[in-house]
Design an enzyme around this catalytic site. Structure first.
Site, PDB file in Angstrom:
ATOM      1  N   SER A   9       0.850  -1.195   0.000  1.00 34.58           N
ATOM      2  CA  SER A   9       0.000   0.000   0.000  1.00 34.58           C
ATOM      3  C   SER A   9       0.878   1.234   0.000  1.00 34.58           C
ATOM      4  CB  SER A   9      -0.890   0.016   1.240  1.00 34.58           C
ATOM      5  OG  SER A   9      -0.102   0.249   2.383  1.00 34.58           O
ATOM      6  N   ALA A  10       0.217   2.384   0.010  1.00 36.69           N
ATOM      7  CA  ALA A  10       0.880   3.649   0.282  1.00 36.69           C
ATOM      8  C   ALA A  10       1.082   3.730   1.801  1.00 36.69           C
ATOM      9  CB  ALA A  10       0.019   4.807  -0.218  1.00 36.69           C
ATOM     10  N   MET A  11       1.702   4.792   2.243  1.00 36.41           N
ATOM     11  CA  MET A  11       1.904   4.953   3.689  1.00 36.41           C
ATOM     12  C   MET A  11       0.564   5.189   4.393  1.00 36.41           C
ATOM     13  SD  MET A  11       5.462   7.074   3.934  1.00 36.41           S
ATOM     14  CE  MET A  11       5.553   6.891   5.703  1.00 36.41           C
ATOM     15  N   LYS A  15      -0.346  -1.186   7.378  1.00 39.47           N
ATOM     16  CA  LYS A  15       0.454  -2.385   7.103  1.00 39.47           C
ATOM     17  C   LYS A  15       1.013  -2.989   8.384  1.00 39.47           C
ATOM     18  CE  LYS A  15       3.108  -0.159   4.261  1.00 39.47           C
ATOM     19  NZ  LYS A  15       2.390   1.122   4.349  1.00 39.47           N
ATOM     20  N   SER A  16       1.639  -2.171   9.205  1.00 33.96           N
ATOM     21  CA  SER A  16       2.230  -2.685  10.450  1.00 33.96           C
ATOM     22  C   SER A  16       1.155  -3.176  11.405  1.00 33.96           C
ATOM     23  CB  SER A  16       3.097  -1.616  11.119  1.00 33.96           C
ATOM     24  OG  SER A  16       4.189  -1.284  10.289  1.00 33.96           O
ATOM     25  N   GLU A  88       8.313  -3.574   6.459  1.00 33.58           N
ATOM     26  CA  GLU A  88       9.198  -2.768   5.616  1.00 33.58           C
ATOM     27  C   GLU A  88       9.829  -3.612   4.505  1.00 33.58           C
ATOM     28  OE1 GLU A  88       8.943   0.332   5.978  1.00 33.58           O
ATOM     29  OE2 GLU A  88       8.370   0.635   8.060  1.00 33.58           O
ATOM     30  N   CYS A 147      -8.718  13.992  -0.868  1.00 34.83           N
ATOM     31  CA  CYS A 147      -9.928  14.223  -1.673  1.00 34.83           C
ATOM     32  C   CYS A 147     -10.962  13.119  -1.485  1.00 34.83           C
ATOM     33  CB  CYS A 147      -9.561  14.350  -3.154  1.00 34.83           C
ATOM     34  SG  CYS A 147      -9.009  12.803  -3.908  1.00 34.83           S
TER      35      CYS A 147
END
Length: 193
Positions: A9-11, A15-16, A88, A147
């Site tokens: 994904s993006a940040m 994820k963590s 990571e 957005c």
């Protein structure tokens, strides 16, 4: 049957958090997990996987020279190993991703890798590129742009808060340096031709 999973994904998509939840689920059932995180990212402490919502667990660190197969074989020699979880994962080398396929195919241990798909210029990291090519399962974790659309890119901000359009691929940082955006907003800020 063991498989290699890549959660990308993006940040700020969790994820963590998802990794820590998976580790907890295995451990709650009395199963043994091995957690790994990149040595380069020590913002929350060396060998620590931390989520933005306050969850954390200790982990073995990996760098460019780390051999996952040797380490997992040593863990198996001491007992059982039910799952390998990697935070990571974008910082893995291509050779290390191959090692992960060996853990799945030869040691029969599932591997769950979590990482960014692309950098602040929209280019894939070497670890992510190899995982996208070789993983058995690809799972996108989603976050949103300001957005409201799906954010699948990350914009790096410079010291003045302006979008960076050049620089080293790896620069460790958090919400103060990176903003997740949809492709349209990313293109308007970074791909200004």
């Amino acid at each position: 049957m063991a498989q290699l999973y890549f959660y990308y994904s993006a940040m700020n998509a969790g994820k963590s958090t998802a990794l820590l939840q998976s580790a907890y689920n295995y451990q709650e059932r009395g199963m043994q997990v091995a957690l790994f995180t990149a040595a380069i990212d020590d913002r929350f402490g060396v060998g620590k996987i931390s989520s933005r919502i306050g969850l954390s667990m200790d982990a073995q660190i990996f760098d460019a020279d780390f051999n996952f197969v040797s380490h997992c074989k040593a863990l198996l020699a001491q007992g059982t190993l039910d799952c390998v979880l990697i935070d990571e994962a974008q910082f893995l080398s291509k050779a290390q991703v191959r090692q992960l396929t060996d853990i799945v195919d030869e040691l029969k241990v599932p591997v769950l890798a979590f990482g960014l798909r692309t950098d602040f210029l929209g280019e894939t990291f070497s670890g992510s590129q190899a995982l996208l090519a070789w993983a058995d399962k690809l799972i996108e974790l989603k976050t949103v742009c300001h957005c409201g659309r799906k954010a699948n890119f990350v914009v790096r901000l410079d010291e003045q808060g302006q979008p960076a359009t050049a620089g080293s691929q790896v620069q460790i940082g958090g919400n103060n340096q990176y903003v997740s955006m949809c492709r349209a907003h990313f293109k308007a800020l970074v791909w200004r031709d």
